[in-house]
Design an enzyme around this catalytic site. Structure first.
Site, PDB file in Angstrom:
ATOM      1  N   CYS A   1      63.174  69.528  60.296  1.00 27.24           N
ATOM      2  CA  CYS A   1      63.778  70.606  61.096  1.00 27.24           C
ATOM      3  C   CYS A   1      63.849  69.417  62.567  1.00 27.24           C
ATOM      4  CB  CYS A   1      63.631  72.100  61.390  1.00 27.24           C
ATOM      5  SG  CYS A   1      62.970  72.672  59.792  1.00 27.24           S
TER       6      CYS A   1
HETATM    7  C1  UGA Z   1      59.868  74.202  63.652  1.00 22.52           C
HETATM    8  C2  UGA Z   1      60.457  75.221  64.409  1.00 22.52           C
HETATM    9  O1  UGA Z   1      58.695  75.589  64.903  1.00 22.52           O
HETATM   10  C3  UGA Z   1      60.294  76.765  63.903  1.00 22.52           C
HETATM   11  O2  UGA Z   1      60.955  77.655  64.486  1.00 22.52           O
HETATM   12  C4  UGA Z   1      61.835  76.642  63.322  1.00 22.52           C
HETATM   13  O3  UGA Z   1      61.872  77.556  62.258  1.00 22.52           O
HETATM   14  C5  UGA Z   1      61.747  75.077  62.254  1.00 22.52           C
HETATM   15  O4  UGA Z   1      61.601  74.145  62.846  1.00 22.52           O
HETATM   16  C6  UGA Z   1      63.028  74.813  61.111  1.00 22.52           C
HETATM   17  O5  UGA Z   1      63.929  74.469  61.845  1.00 22.52           O
HETATM   18  O6  UGA Z   1      63.163  75.611  60.499  1.00 22.52           O
HETATM   19  P1  UGA Z   1      57.852  73.102  61.282  1.00 22.52           P
HETATM   20  O7  UGA Z   1      59.703  72.177  61.304  1.00 22.52           O
HETATM   21  O8  UGA Z   1      57.890  74.107  59.816  1.00 22.52           O
HETATM   22  O9  UGA Z   1      58.761  74.460  62.753  1.00 22.52           O
HETATM   23  O10 UGA Z   1      57.185  72.841  62.623  1.00 22.52           O
HETATM   24  P2  UGA Z   1      56.457  72.565  63.798  1.00 22.52           P
HETATM   25  O11 UGA Z   1      55.063  73.476  63.336  1.00 22.52           O
HETATM   26  O12 UGA Z   1      57.111  73.069  65.039  1.00 22.52           O
HETATM   27  O13 UGA Z   1      55.867  71.250  64.239  1.00 22.52           O
HETATM   28  C7  UGA Z   1      57.604  70.384  64.567  1.00 22.52           C
HETATM   29  C8  UGA Z   1      56.193  68.990  64.972  1.00 22.52           C
HETATM   30  O14 UGA Z   1      56.225  69.501  66.446  1.00 22.52           O
HETATM   31  C9  UGA Z   1      55.656  68.483  64.367  1.00 22.52           C
HETATM   32  O15 UGA Z   1      55.679  66.905  64.410  1.00 22.52           O
HETATM   33  C10 UGA Z   1      54.117  68.279  64.431  1.00 22.52           C
HETATM   34  O16 UGA Z   1      53.474  67.601  64.627  1.00 22.52           O
HETATM   35  C11 UGA Z   1      54.999  69.105  66.244  1.00 22.52           C
HETATM   36  N1  UGA Z   1      53.553  69.683  66.753  1.00 22.52           N
HETATM   37  C12 UGA Z   1      53.981  71.454  66.150  1.00 22.52           C
HETATM   38  C13 UGA Z   1      53.472  69.848  68.390  1.00 22.52           C
HETATM   39  O17 UGA Z   1      53.894  68.472  68.682  1.00 22.52           O
HETATM   40  N2  UGA Z   1      52.214  70.571  68.446  1.00 22.52           N
HETATM   41  C14 UGA Z   1      52.708  72.215  67.912  1.00 22.52           C
HETATM   42  O18 UGA Z   1      51.764  72.986  68.360  1.00 22.52           O
HETATM   43  C15 UGA Z   1      53.278  72.305  66.760  1.00 22.52           C
END
Ligand code: UGA
Length: 445
Positions: free
Chosen positions: A279
């Site tokens: 995403c």
């Molecule tokens: C992300 C968004 O968080 C969702 O709200 C959205 O619906 C989704 O994309 C989408 O567009 O479908 P996702 O890709 O599953 O969800 O992942 P996240 O958990 O947000 O992680 C994304 C990136 O952020 C990862 O690389 C992770 O390492 C990083 N991250 C995640 C952080 O740096 N800190 C966190 O607490 C969580």
């Protein structure tokens, strides 16, 4: 309400299953007959925590899968479009959205009564009104607004937490061309009476989705830029810096009883080896190219991507600081998935890092609790040995690279202690305390 959901990928299937859980009658449509058969047999084609149980509970009663889109549209009140919108490096690819819009339009031609078509796929602002709506009108021979409604309802589901995010929404965004569309769409979410709802037009709904992901990605790249700067200045730990920043009461409000709220968002304000997944990288790049097409420079988001692309290099720089020659160096890689809780490796920072190690002829061992099968489709088999445990992965290595925040990796110092070994640790996620091993390197130190 009778709902048809077109597309049984991660968004479509999770939405369909959860909508049946809250009381709707749902038909999930896919043109892949094998997938449809699996779903009808309560076998989920994707892994998502809690999905199998809900599928088992509702399939055959309030939920079914079918390949017959026309029938599903005719027999339902509302259709969600949840097909993929891959990014081809320049624009999002709308071929699937266009194809199903045409099929839904053809179905509407033979349908009496009002129907609402809602885009759930992530699409750049303007797509629902300027692409989907005209196709629906063309193939139905009917008029949007008068004969059918057109809406946009983005999803905010995190991989690994998608069921819980759907069932406990923080917001529900309901876009529509008119009030009739929005009222019908709001009925879908009537089972969530206390959730904040944004009722708006389709363009705004589309923009909210991109803006949310772009902001989170920006926080990560911002933290990484600060982290890299802390490393270059020296004598500063970015972790402490960011903790100091998080304590601003505008980030973490203090309640009247003195208790402090630590918002989830602060975890996106930490330095690391970069964001990945299906995403953030895709959505930010798609918004940049859409912005550039309408004459905006998009300088900030371009930098967000640039910083992220460079970030895995921070891990390699720390490794080279200790071992300038990587040839035959024994390197353990802990974590391959882009984040914990998933086997998804799309755009994972581990990919460029492992590829570089293999290109430099390092001897690579790797362990990820769930992503190893996925990794084996990406890396050449000869270049990497997958292990069954942390112990086996780190045994006898010169260096350990920690690339995913899997909680089980917190056991590493104890394991190294038991092995009487002290390899270099490059902590790409700042998961472990810097005094937990003899030789520690981390992003932002
Ligand atoms: C992300 C968004 O968080 C969702 O709200 C959205 O619906 C989704 O994309 C989408 O567009 O479908 P996702 O890709 O599953 O969800 O992942 P996240 O958990 O947000 O992680 C994304 C990136 O952020 C990862 O690389 C992770 O390492 C990083 N991250 C995640 C952080 O740096 N800190 C966190 O607490 C969580």
């Amino acid at each position: 309400m009778k709902i048809s959901v077109v597309g049984t990928g991660y968004v479509g299937l999770v939405s369909g299953v959860c909508l049946s859980e809250v009381g709707h009658d749902v038909v999930c449509i896919d043109n892949n007959a094998a997938k449809v058969a699996d779903i009808n047999a309560a076998k989920s084609p994707i892994y998502e925590k809690g999905l199998d149980d809900l599928l088992e509970k509702h399939i055959g009663t309030h939920l079914k899968a079918s390949t017959d889109l026309q029938k599903a549209v005719v027999e339902s009140d509302l259709t969600l479009i949840a097909v993929g919108t891959p990014f081809d490096g320049d624009l999002i690819d709308l071929q699937y959205v266009k194809q199903v819009s045409q099929e839904i339009g053809e179905a509407l031609k033979g349908k009496d009564g009002y129907h609402v078509v809602v885009v759930k796929s992530t699409v750049v602002p303007g797509t629902t009104d300027d692409v989907v709506l005209p196709i629906l009108e063309k193939y139905s021979g009917k008029k949007a607004g008068a004969d059918f409604g057109v809406g946009m309802n983005p999803e905010f589901l995190r991989e690994g937490e998608a069921i819980s995010d759907f069932m406990n929404p923080d917001r529900i965004v309901l876009g529509g061309i008119d009030d009739a569309t929005r009222v019908t769409l709001a009925e879908v979410y009537a089972p969530f009476p206390s959730t904040d709802k944004v009722l708006t037009n389709n363009r705004t709904a589309e923009m909210i989705k991109y803006t949310s992901n772009s902001l989170l990605a920006t926080l990560i790249s911002f933290s990484n830029e600060i982290g890299n700067l802390c490393s270059s200045i020296g004598g500063i730990d970015a972790l402490e810096v960011m903790n100091g920043v998080h304590l601003d009461k505008r980030f973490s409000p203090i309640l009247e009883n003195g208790e402090r709220i630590k918002p989830g968002m602060t975890t996106y304000l930490e330095a690391g080896c970069g964001f990945g997944g299906s995403c953030f990288p895709k959505d930010v790049k798609a918004l940049i190219s859409h912005g550039v097409n309408v004459g905006e420079p998009m300088s900030l988001l371009k930098s967000v991507i640039e910083i992220n692309t460079q970030q895995p290099k921070q891990v390699m720089d720390r490794l080279r600081k200790h071992f300038p020659d990587l040839g035959n160096l024994k390197v353990a890689v802990l974590g391959l998935a882009f984040k914990p809780g998933t086997d998804d490796m799309r755009e994972s920072p581990a990919i460029p890092i492992v590829q570089e190690l293999i290109a430099e002829n390092s001897v690579v061992t790797a362990f990820d609790p769930v992503a190893q099968d996925e990794a084996s489709t990406i890396f050449p088999t000869a270049g990497i040995t997958y292990c069954d445990s942390i112990e086996q992965t780190v045994s006898g290595v010169d260096a350990v690279l920690l690339l995913t925040r899997w909680p089980e990796f917190k056991a590493l110092p104890e394991i190294l202690n038991e092995q009487g070994a002290s390899p270099l640790l490059v902590d790409g996620r700042r998961l472990l305390p810097k005094d937990s091993v003899d030789t520690y390197e981390g992003i932002g130190i």
